[in-house]
Design a protein around this motif. Structure first.
Motif, PDB file in Angstrom:
ATOM      1  N   LEU A 150       4.251   8.672  12.502  1.00  0.00           N
ATOM      2  CA  LEU A 150       3.382   8.404  11.473  1.00  0.00           C
ATOM      3  C   LEU A 150       2.035   8.542  11.833  1.00  0.00           C
ATOM      4  O   LEU A 150       1.744   7.453  12.493  1.00  0.00           O
ATOM      5  N   ASP A 151       1.204   9.380  11.652  1.00  0.00           N
ATOM      6  CA  ASP A 151      -0.056   9.359  11.744  1.00  0.00           C
ATOM      7  C   ASP A 151      -1.078   8.658  10.726  1.00  0.00           C
ATOM      8  O   ASP A 151      -1.163   9.288   9.570  1.00  0.00           O
ATOM      9  N   MET A 152      -1.454   7.572  11.053  1.00  0.00           N
ATOM     10  CA  MET A 152      -2.512   6.847  10.177  1.00  0.00           C
ATOM     11  C   MET A 152      -3.866   6.571  10.824  1.00  0.00           C
ATOM     12  O   MET A 152      -4.175   6.070  11.995  1.00  0.00           O
ATOM     13  N   VAL A 153      -4.992   7.284  10.034  1.00  0.00           N
ATOM     14  CA  VAL A 153      -6.137   7.109  10.878  1.00  0.00           C
ATOM     15  C   VAL A 153      -6.620   5.392  10.648  1.00  0.00           C
ATOM     16  O   VAL A 153      -6.579   4.906   9.736  1.00  0.00           O
ATOM     17  N   PRO A 154      -7.323   5.215  11.705  1.00  0.00           N
ATOM     18  CA  PRO A 154      -7.946   3.881  11.891  1.00  0.00           C
ATOM     19  C   PRO A 154      -8.699   3.547  10.583  1.00  0.00           C
ATOM     20  O   PRO A 154      -9.616   4.591  10.312  1.00  0.00           O
TER      21      PRO A 154
ATOM     22  N   GLU B 278      13.899   5.226   5.425  1.00  0.00           N
ATOM     23  CA  GLU B 278      13.484   3.867   5.403  1.00  0.00           C
ATOM     24  C   GLU B 278      13.729   3.421   6.864  1.00  0.00           C
ATOM     25  O   GLU B 278      14.829   3.836   7.659  1.00  0.00           O
ATOM     26  N   GLY B 279      13.059   2.548   7.698  1.00  0.00           N
ATOM     27  CA  GLY B 279      13.110   2.168   8.882  1.00  0.00           C
ATOM     28  C   GLY B 279      12.236   1.349   9.348  1.00  0.00           C
ATOM     29  O   GLY B 279      11.354   0.708   8.685  1.00  0.00           O
ATOM     30  N   PHE B 280      11.981   1.020  10.583  1.00  0.00           N
ATOM     31  CA  PHE B 280      10.904   0.202  11.223  1.00  0.00           C
ATOM     32  C   PHE B 280      10.078   1.086  12.673  1.00  0.00           C
ATOM     33  O   PHE B 280      10.910   1.646  13.081  1.00  0.00           O
ATOM     34  N   VAL B 281       9.165   0.495  12.832  1.00  0.00           N
ATOM     35  CA  VAL B 281       8.214   0.842  13.703  1.00  0.00           C
ATOM     36  C   VAL B 281       8.513  -0.399  14.876  1.00  0.00           C
ATOM     37  O   VAL B 281       8.185  -1.306  14.544  1.00  0.00           O
ATOM     38  N   GLU B 282       9.361  -0.128  15.857  1.00  0.00           N
ATOM     39  CA  GLU B 282       9.392  -1.301  16.983  1.00  0.00           C
ATOM     40  C   GLU B 282       8.291  -1.408  17.527  1.00  0.00           C
ATOM     41  O   GLU B 282       7.514  -0.529  17.757  1.00  0.00           O
ATOM     42  N   PRO B 283       7.801  -2.885  18.021  1.00  0.00           N
ATOM     43  CA  PRO B 283       6.571  -3.161  18.677  1.00  0.00           C
ATOM     44  C   PRO B 283       6.433  -2.021  19.944  1.00  0.00           C
ATOM     45  O   PRO B 283       7.302  -1.986  20.733  1.00  0.00           O
ATOM     46  N   ASN B 284       5.205  -1.590  19.714  1.00  0.00           N
ATOM     47  CA  ASN B 284       4.977  -0.619  20.873  1.00  0.00           C
ATOM     48  C   ASN B 284       5.528   0.695  20.858  1.00  0.00           C
ATOM     49  O   ASN B 284       5.400   1.318  22.044  1.00  0.00           O
ATOM     50  N   ASP B 285       6.147   1.088  19.934  1.00  0.00           N
ATOM     51  CA  ASP B 285       7.013   2.372  19.968  1.00  0.00           C
ATOM     52  C   ASP B 285       5.817   3.705  19.646  1.00  0.00           C
ATOM     53  O   ASP B 285       5.983   3.580  18.278  1.00  0.00           O
ATOM     54  N   GLU B 286       5.037   3.770  20.430  1.00  0.00           N
ATOM     55  CA  GLU B 286       3.967   4.873  20.054  1.00  0.00           C
ATOM     56  C   GLU B 286       4.204   6.018  21.194  1.00  0.00           C
ATOM     57  O   GLU B 286       4.414   5.866  22.082  1.00  0.00           O
TER      58      GLU B 286
ATOM     59  N   LYS C 177      -6.495  17.458  20.373  1.00  0.00           N
ATOM     60  CA  LYS C 177      -4.885  17.846  20.958  1.00  0.00           C
ATOM     61  C   LYS C 177      -4.142  16.664  20.374  1.00  0.00           C
ATOM     62  O   LYS C 177      -4.274  15.779  19.447  1.00  0.00           O
ATOM     63  N   ALA C 178      -2.927  17.044  20.955  1.00  0.00           N
ATOM     64  CA  ALA C 178      -2.059  15.979  20.411  1.00  0.00           C
ATOM     65  C   ALA C 178      -2.532  14.560  20.921  1.00  0.00           C
ATOM     66  O   ALA C 178      -2.984  14.379  22.050  1.00  0.00           O
ATOM     67  N   GLY C 179      -2.128  13.572  20.168  1.00  0.00           N
ATOM     68  CA  GLY C 179      -2.565  12.253  20.447  1.00  0.00           C
ATOM     69  C   GLY C 179      -1.194  11.428  20.141  1.00  0.00           C
ATOM     70  O   GLY C 179      -0.212  11.817  20.580  1.00  0.00           O
ATOM     71  N   THR C 180      -1.335  10.115  19.990  1.00  0.00           N
ATOM     72  CA  THR C 180      -0.156   9.123  20.040  1.00  0.00           C
ATOM     73  C   THR C 180      -0.203   8.643  18.599  1.00  0.00           C
ATOM     74  O   THR C 180      -0.996   8.201  18.045  1.00  0.00           O
ATOM     75  N   ALA C 181       1.008   8.234  18.071  1.00  0.00           N
ATOM     76  CA  ALA C 181       1.238   7.449  16.998  1.00  0.00           C
ATOM     77  C   ALA C 181       2.408   6.727  16.955  1.00  0.00           C
ATOM     78  O   ALA C 181       3.371   6.950  17.303  1.00  0.00           O
ATOM     79  N   PRO C 182       2.403   5.694  15.918  1.00  0.00           N
ATOM     80  CA  PRO C 182       3.761   4.897  15.844  1.00  0.00           C
ATOM     81  C   PRO C 182       4.770   5.577  15.203  1.00  0.00           C
ATOM     82  O   PRO C 182       4.818   6.630  14.473  1.00  0.00           O
ATOM     83  N   VAL C 183       5.862   5.436  16.012  1.00  0.00           N
ATOM     84  CA  VAL C 183       7.357   6.105  15.605  1.00  0.00           C
ATOM     85  C   VAL C 183       8.170   5.199  14.693  1.00  0.00           C
ATOM     86  O   VAL C 183       8.473   4.166  15.130  1.00  0.00           O
ATOM     87  N   VAL C 184       8.761   5.678  13.683  1.00  0.00           N
ATOM     88  CA  VAL C 184       9.646   5.265  12.760  1.00  0.00           C
ATOM     89  C   VAL C 184      10.921   5.265  13.311  1.00  0.00           C
ATOM     90  O   VAL C 184      11.498   6.754  13.200  1.00  0.00           O
TER      91      VAL C 184
ATOM     92  N   ASN D 201       0.844  -1.286   0.012  1.00  0.00           N
ATOM     93  CA  ASN D 201       0.063  -0.103  -0.016  1.00  0.00           C
ATOM     94  C   ASN D 201       0.922   1.293  -0.038  1.00  0.00           C
ATOM     95  O   ASN D 201       2.047   1.225   0.634  1.00  0.00           O
ATOM     96  N   VAL D 202       0.469   2.182  -0.716  1.00  0.00           N
ATOM     97  CA  VAL D 202       1.152   3.488  -0.690  1.00  0.00           C
ATOM     98  C   VAL D 202       0.132   4.645  -0.388  1.00  0.00           C
ATOM     99  O   VAL D 202      -0.795   5.022  -1.366  1.00  0.00           O
ATOM    100  N   GLY D 203       0.166   5.133   0.810  1.00  0.00           N
ATOM    101  CA  GLY D 203      -0.715   6.078   1.446  1.00  0.00           C
ATOM    102  C   GLY D 203      -0.041   7.404   1.934  1.00  0.00           C
ATOM    103  O   GLY D 203       1.222   7.526   2.018  1.00  0.00           O
ATOM    104  N   THR D 204      -0.915   8.630   1.880  1.00  0.00           N
ATOM    105  CA  THR D 204      -0.298   9.815   2.270  1.00  0.00           C
ATOM    106  C   THR D 204      -0.677  10.015   3.515  1.00  0.00           C
ATOM    107  O   THR D 204      -2.162  10.333   3.867  1.00  0.00           O
ATOM    108  N   TYR D 205       0.135   9.719   4.672  1.00  0.00           N
ATOM    109  CA  TYR D 205      -0.036  10.220   6.028  1.00  0.00           C
ATOM    110  C   TYR D 205       0.873  11.127   6.361  1.00  0.00           C
ATOM    111  O   TYR D 205       1.952  11.132   5.982  1.00  0.00           O
ATOM    112  N   ARG D 206       0.469  12.068   7.349  1.00  0.00           N
ATOM    113  CA  ARG D 206       1.630  12.975   7.803  1.00  0.00           C
ATOM    114  C   ARG D 206       2.727  12.526   8.730  1.00  0.00           C
ATOM    115  O   ARG D 206       2.397  11.463   9.436  1.00  0.00           O
ATOM    116  N   VAL D 207       3.724  13.232   8.554  1.00  0.00           N
ATOM    117  CA  VAL D 207       4.860  12.505   8.965  1.00  0.00           C
ATOM    118  C   VAL D 207       5.615  13.849   9.946  1.00  0.00           C
ATOM    119  O   VAL D 207       6.110  14.690   9.295  1.00  0.00           O
ATOM    120  N   GLN D 208       5.704  13.715  11.423  1.00  0.00           N
ATOM    121  CA  GLN D 208       6.042  14.469  12.154  1.00  0.00           C
ATOM    122  C   GLN D 208       7.775  14.201  12.497  1.00  0.00           C
ATOM    123  O   GLN D 208       7.910  13.175  13.046  1.00  0.00           O
TER     124      GLN D 208
END
Length: 480
Positions: free
Chosen positions: A179-183, A260-268, A284-291, A163-170
Motif C-alpha cells: 500500500l503506497d501512501m505518500v508522506p 480487509e486486513g492488517f499491516v503488522e508492525p514494521n511489515d514493509e 526506482k522501487a521503494g518500500t511500502a507497508p504490506v497488508v 479517511n478514504v484515500g486513493t492509494y495504489r495497491v500492488q
C-alpha cells in the motif's frame, strides 16, 4: 435501505444508455488490457471500457477502465446535468466543491448490515487476491496493481476520524498487498501513528464501486473530514456503509470487491516502481507497508475499477483537468480578477503544469495579473510550470488555438515573466536537473493576449466569425 449504496451497476446501465460504454472480451491482464485502455483514452471522447473473459479468468470477473474520461460520464458521476463539452462541465462545476464541503457535515454515513458486497466472502487461508484479474499495466511496472481506481479506508488511532484515500495497491502474493501512501497524506498519517505505537494497522480496500467513490477519495478534503460525508453532500443523501467484520471499517454496501486486513508492525516490503500522473517513473522501487489480507467480500460477477497513471492523457487526467479548472476559475474570481471567461488545466501537464486562462481585457496589466494569480494561487502553485493568458476569442482547452495565440500575440522579450524558486516537488521529472536541495521550481507566465496598448490597431483575425461558424455548423451538421 436508508442512504445511497453507490452502486456501480446502476451507473454502468445509465452510461450504456447514452452510448458511453463499450464491452471488450478476451484481453490479457498481462499488459494487453493496460495498452488497450491507454490507446483508447487518447481518442477524442473515448468510451469507458468493460473487460470480460480476461485471459486466465472466469467469465464475469471484470475490469472497468476509462470511467471518467468524457464530459458526459464525468458529469453523470458528479450528479450534474449531462454535459457534452469541456466548458459546459467546468461551468456546471464552478462553486460546487465549496458548496459540497460546507454541507458535508450534514451527511454522516448510515450503517447497514446488508449489501450486495456480501454475496461472496473469502476468509483467512481461503482469501486470495489473485482470484481477481489484477492487471500488469505497463512493461516497467514493479508488479500487478490491483488497486488504482480504488478507495483505501483507514481510521485515526486517537479519534473516530475515518479517511478514504486513493492509494495504489500492488499484489505481493495471494494474501499480501503493498500500500503506497505518500508522506503527508491522511492515510499515511494514520499509518504512522499506528507504527509509532507498535500497533497493527487495520485497512479496508474498496477495489471497485461507483466511480464517485474513488474520484472523491482522490481529491484533498479537509483534515478530519470523512470522504463519505463529502460524497453524501453530492448525492444529497447519506452513503450506506457496512462495517467490516474484521476491521470494523466502513465501506459502501454495494462495493464490488473489498479486501480487509492488517499491516503488522514494521511489515514493509519492496513496492514499485509505478508511473505517476505526469507520465514518468519518478524513481526506482521503494518500500511500502504490506497488508496481510484476511477477508475478501465481493459481489457476483465482480468488477475491478482500474485507473492507472501514465503519459497523459491517461485514465484519470480528464477528471483532474475538469476539477482543477473549476477550482482555478473560482480562485481567480475570489482574488478579484474580473472578466475571466474560461480556464483549463491541460491534461498534458497532469492538470498542474500547463494552465491557461482566457480573459476579456479591461485595463492595462489585466493579463499579467491573471497570469501571476493563476500561477501562484493556493490551488495552482504546486508544480505549476507554464501559466498562459489568452484573449476571450481563444478556447483555453484547445491547445492548437492556445499555441497559435502564443506564437502570434506574444513577444518573448517582454511577454514571458519568470518566477525563480517557486513551489515544486521531488515528484517533478525535472527535479533531477535542479541545483537545489529543496523542491524549488521556476515558473513562466506567458502573456499571449493582444497588447493592451495596441488593441485598436492589432490585425484582425482571418476566419469566419463565431456567430457565422455556429450558423454554418447548424445548417451543415451532417457534413461538419
Amino acid at each position: 435501505m436508508t442512504g445511497n449504496p453507490l452502486d456501480l451497476r446502476v451507473w454502468l446501465s445509465d452510461i450504456r444508455k447514452i452510448g458511453e460504454l463499450k464491452d471488450v472480451s478476451g484481453a490479457d491482464w498481462n499488459l494487453e488490457l493496460g495498452a488497450i485502455s491507454e490507446l483508447n483514452v487518447k481518442k477524442d471522447l473515448p468510451p469507458a471500457l468493460l473487460f470480460d473473459e480476461i485471459a486466465g479468468y472466469s467469465k464475469g470477473f471484470r475490469v472497468l477502465t476509462c470511467s471518467t474520461s468524457s464530459p458526459a460520464r464525468l458529469s453523470s458521476i458528479l450528479r450534474l446535468p449531462i454535459q457534452r463539452s469541456h466548458k459546459g462541465l467546468v461551468d456546471a462545476l464552478r462553486g460546487k466543491p465549496a458548496q459540497w464541503q460546507s454541507e458535508a457535515p450534514k451527511f454522516d454515513p448510515v450503517v447497514t448490515k446488508t449489501g450486495s458486497v456480501l454475496e461472496n466472502v473469502m476468509r483467512d487461508a481461503a482469501a486470495d487476491v489473485l482470484a481477481f484479474p489484477a492487471p500488469l499495466w505497463h512493461e516497467l511496472d514493479g508488479g500487478r496493481y490491483i488497486g488504482t481506481g480504488c478507495s483505501v479506508v483507514t481510521r485515526d488511532l486517537d479519534s473516530d476520524w475515518v479517511n478514504v484515500g486513493t492509494y495504489r495497491v500492488q499484489v505481493i502474493d495471494r494474501n499480501h498487498v503493498a500500500l503506497d501512501m505518500v508522506p503527508g497524506k491522511h492515510g499515511r498519517l494514520h499509518y504512522d501513528k499506528h507504527k509509532q505505537a507498535g500497533k497493527r494497522f487495520p485497512v479496508a480496500i474498496v477495489l471497485g464501486g461507483d466511480p464517485l467513490g474513488y474520484l472523491i477519495s482522490g481529491i484533498e478534503v479537509p483534515f478530519g473530514m470523512c470522504e463519505y460525508n463529502y460524497i453524501g453532500s453530492i448525492l444529497k443523501q447519506p452513503v450506506a456503509v457496512i462495517r467490516g467484520e474484521l476491521s470494523g471499517l466502513p465501506f459502501p454496501a454495494a462495493s464490488e470487491i473489498v479486501l480487509e486486513g492488517f499491516v503488522e508492525p514494521n511489515d514493509e516490503r519492496t513496492e514499485g516502481p509505478f508511473g505517476e500522473f505526469h507520465g514518468y517513473y519518478p524513481g526506482k522501487a521503494g518500500t511500502a507497508p504490506v497488508v496481510s489480507v484476511q477477508r475478501i467480500c465481493y459481489r457476483n460477477d465482480p468488477i475491478i475499477v482500474g485507473s492507472p497513471p501514465a503519459k497523459p492523457p491517461n485514465d484519470y487526467s480528464y477528471s483532474k483537468a475538469v476539477m482543477r479548472s473549476a477550482l482555478l476559475h473560482d480562485a481567480l474570481a475570489a482574488a478579484g480578477v474580473p472578466d475571466v471567461r474560461a480556464v483549463w488545466a491541460h491534461e498534458i501537464g497532469g492538470a498542474r503544469m500547463f494552465n491557461v486562462v482566457a480573459i476579456k481585457q479591461r485595463y492595462a496589466g489585466h493579463a499579467r495579473q491573471a497570469g501571476h494569480i493563476l500561477s501562484q494561487c493556493g490551488v495552482g502553485a504546486y508544480m505549476s510550470r507554464y501559466s498562459v493568458v489568452v484573449d476571450d476569442d481563444i478556447d483555453p482547452s484547445n491547445l492548437q488555438e492556445v499555441m497559435w495565440a502564443v506564437a502570434t500575440r506574444s513577444d518573448p522579450a517582454i511577454d514571458i515573466d519568470i518566477i525563480q524558486r517557486g513551489m515544486g516537488s521531488k515528484n517533478d521529472p525535472m527535479y533531477v536537473a535542479y541545483p537545489y536541495a529543496a523542491p524549488f521550481s521556476s515558473k513562466a507566465i506567458i502573456d499571449a493576449c493582444r497588447p493592451w496598448d495596441h488593441l485598436e490597431d492589432f490585425p484582425a483575425v482571418a476566419e469566419a466569425s463565431k456567430a457565422l461558424q455556429e450558423k454554418i455548423r447548424a445548417k451543415w451538421k451532417d457534413l461538419l
